[in-house]
Design a protein around this motif. Structure first.
Motif: not given
Length: 725
Positions: A173-179, A227-233
């Motif tokens: 995902f490149s869009d946070w809302e999709e993630a 929640a946003y499945k960012a790089v800290d997941l």
């Protein structure tokens, strides 16, 4: 004797000085009263206007300054209250979430699913997708935001669980809302099952309260959910690439508290997975009495900025064109964005550099699209607020502008923030400047009007004086009936009334003097006969007259002295006046003439000025009436006064006695004998001489009372024995 020129000069010099002084006085004396009045009105009005203007300026300026400071202080207090309330609401909400069964079940499910992924296979394609994501998206975006060049190798996941989760939930995902809306990768793992079950719960928390992210961490420091499945997941806050930050400290504090209701809050700091400075709200998660993990909510600076910048509606909030409120941390760095930066970044950059901020710092703020954790504010207001003080001052701000500043600590537990509200002095004191201009212009206009009015009033004021002057000249010429018309009700009107009264008084002066003469005549007639008054008015100094066939009575009141000793002087005098008034009334009704009275003596006559044939009878009747008056007084008052009277008839003399104090008196043999008859009798009663006895023995009863000696001759006296009721 020879006199030198120097001596002449010394003699003439004083005369010259005296002459000069006299000349100046003559010049001043020739100045009209109208000119003097004009100058007085002008000086008084101008000085009054100047003093009132100065007082009004100072009072108005101080009032406006105080109003600006009060408004600024109220704005700062309102912002502080909203900031505290907002953070407290978030804390309370976090406690509700962390204590709920949903969060407890979620931490258990995600922890279990994360542990199962320790041996999950990761394909080369998935591994390459991770490298491409970090290289082409994450590292590139961070370089644009901060200008820093990050090492991709140090960021790419190394643990199997982290790589597996980011390959399925982050890299695609490149869009946070999709993630955040992606609930299930359908890989059949327990973690995906947990995400499908609980992702909606945490997504609702993040989107409703505008959090940057929501993390679940197990008791070992692993981020088992994002929640946003960012790089800290999947990273570990102790050993991962983002360790040693605010999140690590807040996580450790939450575990150490071992209390489910605990809520920790951190200051804003850099957190690489986020695109702006981030603060954290953390709370332990687990069933009652046991902590199984930590819920961490990522609190973005945008929420604080929206509050502190009043949603960029500064003018609508009463902050004008230059007013703003912002937060400063204990490191003197902003915790919210600058108004000027948001409105005009280039103007902000120019002003802060001119004020002393390093150019690279200003450039960094431009690159990071905000001044939070970038712009230093080492002002006096910041230093005072950090020491716990509250107040206002006028000083330069971080932009180098002269400003009014209101400062105070934010009073938020766990945060050492200070709130500063400021506005440029030029704008704040604009009403003062406008007030000053209006005051100066109004004062000048007032002085001009006063000058014109003074000239008119001076003429108006002098006009009544000139009319009075003309009237005075008429009176001096002998016209005592001259009057001046009254045209006002002020002091000039009063003066005109007084002038007219004076002229009328002069006209009736003779009438008043004549009336006074007549009054004096009436007074003298009450004290002496009319013929004596006429002779005294004509200037005679020695006035005496002999009278034939006059009956004389001399009486006194026995016991009055003893009675007076027991009474006050006022009471004693009242008794005497009461008896004398009754004696005078009786004398007037019987034709008796009172000559004089003493304290307890009464001298009267009959036939002295008005000849009467029956003067002896009248006098004896008067004595009887006097005795009746005394008896009546005794009956009314209870006192024991007695009358002792002596009566004789014969020849007497009368006239004025004394010079400075004239008194009409009577003397002669008959007077002396009457006195001797009265004083020579020891007992009270009415005593008469032989002449009176011979005249009255047929009509009154008498008894022999002995003899008295007068001028060496013995005279028989009789006592009246007849009493009439």
């Amino acid at each position: 004797m020879t006199i030198s020129n120097d001596d002449v000069h010394q003699i003439e010099t004083p005369d010259s000085a005296t002459t000069a002084k006299r000349s100046r006085r003559r010049v001043l004396s020739r100045v009209s009263i109208q000119s003097k009045l004009l100058v007085m009105l002008l000086l008084t009005s101008v000085l009054s206007a100047a003093v009132v203007g100065a007082i009004g300026y100072q009072s108005g300026r101080n009032s406006l300054r105080a109003a600006v400071f009060d408004s600024l202080t109220e704005t700062r207090q309102a912002q502080s209250r909203q900031l505290r309330a907002s953070i407290q609401d978030l804390k309370d909400s976090l406690v509700v979430y962390s204590r709920g069964s949903t969060a407890t079940q979620a931490i258990e499910a995600f922890t279990k699913g994360f542990d199962e992924l320790g041996a999950a296979p990761v394909t080369p394609a998935q591994q390459q997708s991770l490298v491409d994501y970090y290289t082409n998206q994450f590292v590139r975006d961070k370089k644009i935001e901060t200008g820093d060049e990050l090492d991709v190798k140090s960021l790419v996941p190394t643990s199997n669980a982290q790589r597996y989760l980011q390959a399925l939930y982050t890299a695609p995902f490149s869009d946070w809302e999709e993630a955040i809306n992606f609930d299930d990768a359908r890989d059949g793992s327990a973690w995906s099952a947990a995400n499908a079950q609980f992702n909606d719960f945490f997504r609702e928390i993040v989107t409703r309260f505008e959090f940057e992210d929501a993390l679940l961490l197990d008791t070992r420091g692993n981020v088992v959910y994002s929640a946003y499945k960012a790089v800290d997941l999947g990273t570990n806050v102790y050993t991962g690439p983002f360790k040693s930050g605010n999140l690590t400290e807040a996580y450790q504090d939450a575990l150490d508290s071992n209390v489910i209701d605990h809520v920790g809050i951190t200051d804003f700091g850099d957190y690489p997975p986020a695109d702006e400075p981030t603060a954290w709200l953390t709370s332990p998660v687990g069933p009652q009495g046991r902590v199984e993990g930590v819920l961490a909510l990522q609190f973005p600076i945008s929420k604080i900025n929206r509050l502190m910048t009043m949603d960029r509606r500064w003018k609508d909030s009463g902050m004008g064109d230059t007013g703003e409120t912002f937060i400063v941390g204990p490191d003197d760095l902003m915790r919210s964005d600058s108004r000027l930066f948001l409105e005009d970044p280039e103007a902000y950059k120019r002003d802060v550099i001119d004020a002393g901020t390093a150019p690279d710092i200003a450039e960094e703020a431009i690159n990071r699209r905000g001044t939070t954790l970038v712009q230093p504010v080492p002002t006096e207001a910041t230093q005072l607020a950090q020491r716990g003080q509250r107040g206002t001052l006028i000083a330069e701000d971080y932009l180098g502008h002269d400003t009014l500043q209101a400062y105070a600590p934010a009073d938020i537990p766990g945060l050492r923030w200070n709130v500063i509200a400021k506005i440029d002095t030029a704008e704040a004191f604009a009403p003062v400047s406008a007030f000053t201009r209006k005051l100066v212009l109004s004062t000048v206009a007032m002085i001009f009007v006063v000058c014109i009015a003074s000239m008119l009033l001076a003429r108006l004021f002098v006009r009544p004086i000139r009319r009075l002057e003309a009237g005075a000249q008429q009176i001096s010429s002998g016209d005592y009936g001259a009057t001046v018309p009254v045209t006002s009700r002020d002091e000039f009107g009063d003066l005109t009334h007084a002038f007219n009264d004076m002229s009328r008084n002069l006209a009736i002066k003779e009438d008043l003097l004549n009336e006074q003469r007549r009054e004096n005549d009436r007074l003298m007639l009450s004290l002496m006969p009319e013929n004596v008054v006429a002779r005294y008015r004509e200037g005679e100094e020695t006035i005496a007259q002999d009278h034939q066939d006059v009956t004389v009575l001399f009486a006194d009141i026995v016991g009055l002295d003893e009675l007076s000793a027991d009474l006050s002087s006022d009471e004693s005098l009242a008794i005497v006046n009461r008896l004398v008034r009754q004696f005078d009334s009786a004398a007037e009704s019987l034709g008796i003439e009172r000559v004089r009275t003493l304290h307890n003596g009464y001298l009267a006559s009959c036939g002295l000025n008005v000849p009467r044939i029956d003067n002896v009878r009248r006098t004896v009747d008067f004595a009887i009436e006097m005795q009746r008056i005394v008896d009546r007084f005794n009956g009314e008052s209870g006192h024991g006064l007695k009358l002792r009277a002596g009566i004789d008839t014969g020849t007497v003399s009368s006239g004025l006695v004394g010079r400075s104090s004239l008194a009409y008196d009577m003397w002669g043999a008959a007077v002396d004998l009457a006195y001797q008859v009265q004083s020579g009798s020891a007992q009270p009663g009415v005593y008469v001489t032989s002449d009176v006895y011979d005249a009255m023995r047929d009509s009154r009863s008498f008894a022999a009372a002995g003899e008295v000696t007068v001028a060496g001759e013995n005279q028989r006296i009789w006592r009246l024995t007849e009493r009439h009721q």
